[in-house]
Design an enzyme around this catalytic site. Sequence first.
Site, PDB file in Angstrom:
ATOM      1  N   TYR A  48       0.848  -1.193   0.000  1.00 13.18           N
ATOM      2  CA  TYR A  48       0.000   0.000   0.000  1.00 13.18           C
ATOM      3  C   TYR A  48       0.884   1.244   0.000  1.00 13.18           C
ATOM      4  O   TYR A  48       1.935   1.273   0.647  1.00 13.18           O
ATOM      5  CB  TYR A  48      -0.900  -0.007   1.231  1.00 13.18           C
ATOM      6  CG  TYR A  48      -1.836   1.173   1.331  1.00 13.18           C
ATOM      7  CD1 TYR A  48      -2.882   1.337   0.436  1.00 13.18           C
ATOM      8  CD2 TYR A  48      -1.675   2.130   2.333  1.00 13.18           C
ATOM      9  CE1 TYR A  48      -3.748   2.410   0.528  1.00 13.18           C
ATOM     10  CE2 TYR A  48      -2.537   3.205   2.443  1.00 13.18           C
ATOM     11  CZ  TYR A  48      -3.570   3.345   1.527  1.00 13.18           C
ATOM     12  OH  TYR A  48      -4.417   4.415   1.633  1.00 13.18           O
ATOM     13  N   ASP A  62      -1.006  16.026   6.110  1.00 16.56           N
ATOM     14  CA  ASP A  62      -1.863  15.291   5.179  1.00 16.56           C
ATOM     15  C   ASP A  62      -3.164  16.060   4.967  1.00 16.56           C
ATOM     16  O   ASP A  62      -4.234  15.678   5.428  1.00 16.56           O
ATOM     17  CB  ASP A  62      -2.149  13.889   5.750  1.00 16.56           C
ATOM     18  CG  ASP A  62      -2.999  13.039   4.821  1.00 16.56           C
ATOM     19  OD1 ASP A  62      -3.011  13.315   3.611  1.00 16.56           O
ATOM     20  OD2 ASP A  62      -3.660  12.102   5.322  1.00 16.56           O
ATOM     21  N   ASP A  89      -3.153   5.458  -2.513  1.00 14.78           N
ATOM     22  CA  ASP A  89      -4.072   6.464  -1.986  1.00 14.78           C
ATOM     23  C   ASP A  89      -4.034   7.673  -2.921  1.00 14.78           C
ATOM     24  O   ASP A  89      -3.041   8.394  -2.978  1.00 14.78           O
ATOM     25  CB  ASP A  89      -3.619   6.845  -0.576  1.00 14.78           C
ATOM     26  CG  ASP A  89      -4.462   7.923   0.071  1.00 14.78           C
ATOM     27  OD1 ASP A  89      -5.389   8.440  -0.574  1.00 14.78           O
ATOM     28  OD2 ASP A  89      -4.181   8.262   1.239  1.00 14.78           O
ATOM     29  N   GLU A 191     -14.052   3.994   5.878  1.00  9.77           N
ATOM     30  CA  GLU A 191     -13.069   4.550   6.803  1.00  9.77           C
ATOM     31  C   GLU A 191     -13.640   4.776   8.196  1.00  9.77           C
ATOM     32  O   GLU A 191     -14.812   5.159   8.362  1.00  9.77           O
ATOM     33  CB  GLU A 191     -12.549   5.881   6.237  1.00  9.77           C
ATOM     34  CG  GLU A 191     -11.518   6.602   7.083  1.00  9.77           C
ATOM     35  CD  GLU A 191     -10.202   5.839   7.212  1.00  9.77           C
ATOM     36  OE1 GLU A 191     -10.218   4.689   7.705  1.00  9.77           O
ATOM     37  OE2 GLU A 191      -9.154   6.411   6.848  1.00  9.77           O
ATOM     38  N   ASN A 213      -8.994  -0.230   7.257  1.00 13.96           N
ATOM     39  CA  ASN A 213      -7.773   0.523   7.544  1.00 13.96           C
ATOM     40  C   ASN A 213      -7.397   0.326   9.007  1.00 13.96           C
ATOM     41  O   ASN A 213      -8.085   0.801   9.903  1.00 13.96           O
ATOM     42  CB  ASN A 213      -8.009   2.003   7.250  1.00 13.96           C
ATOM     43  CG  ASN A 213      -6.801   2.868   7.572  1.00 13.96           C
ATOM     44  OD1 ASN A 213      -5.713   2.373   7.829  1.00 13.96           O
ATOM     45  ND2 ASN A 213      -6.994   4.180   7.550  1.00 13.96           N
TER      46      ASN A 213
END
Length: 302
Positions: A48, A62, A89, A191, A213
């Site tokens: 990932y 982020d 992502d 999520e 996740n």
Amino acid sequence: MLHSSTTPSAKRAAFRQALAGTDLLRFPGAFNPLSGRLVQRHGFEGVYVSGAVLSADLGLPDVGLTTLTEVAGRSAQIARVTDLPVLVDADTGFGEPLNVARTVQVMEDAGVAGLHVEDQVNPKRCGHLEGKQVVDETTAVRRVRAAVDARRDPDFLVVARTDVRGVEGFEATVRRAKAVADAGADVVFAEAMADLGEFEAICSALDVPVLANMTEFGRSDLFTHEQLREAGVRIVIHPVSLLRLAMGAADRALGGLKDAGTLEPVVGQMQTRAELYDLVDYAGYGEFDSSVYDFSLEGNRG
């Protein structure tokens, strides 16, 4: 040597085939190409590439500051060195539907096996933080349809991430997940689920696989692979774990170096020269050109 021995199309096809099975596919997050190769060496099913990791690697928060060029470039570097499928992502797709379509094709060219696009409003936030905003269902569906329509390789995986759970609650998450699945998403990334019961419920509600996740310090407990498998989850990511471990070790080592003036006490915790050379495949390069690998490690300290 140099690049993966498996073509991007073969990786995508293998990912599709594995997803059609029944086992849980485990995707630890790589923070650079070498860590991606290490993930393969330990026998995981995929690699990932986290947007949070890439932004942190650039010294940025982020919040959607990284560009498509930056993310695609690092993703290509990681995909190049591993035979495993790489899932990336792609945040909100770096714009609206036309940008999402371009993102898919750029990522295809980067050699990755798939990406996920989310339904947050820009500037986006980590999915486990407060203060997120999500777009309306029509906009979320348009993003997913743009991604699905833009891919040229039918095996390229389009994952739809929804962050609705932290904004509107679980029932709204199920509705949003069904909408993006109907729009053509191959996988739904739900999520910040609160517990295993929510994972079980959303897996039961959908006809497409669900991704979980397992990020540390987030809103979800760190469920084991077996617990997630029993809940019906098909893909699990550990996005920032390796970066956190590496940076934690580096931070402690630098403190020790400043205090003691030497790293001798922690040498035993380091990857050895022999282990590093094995991971980067010095021997393989030597087989191709003997002038590259014509030395011995004999005499080096352990």
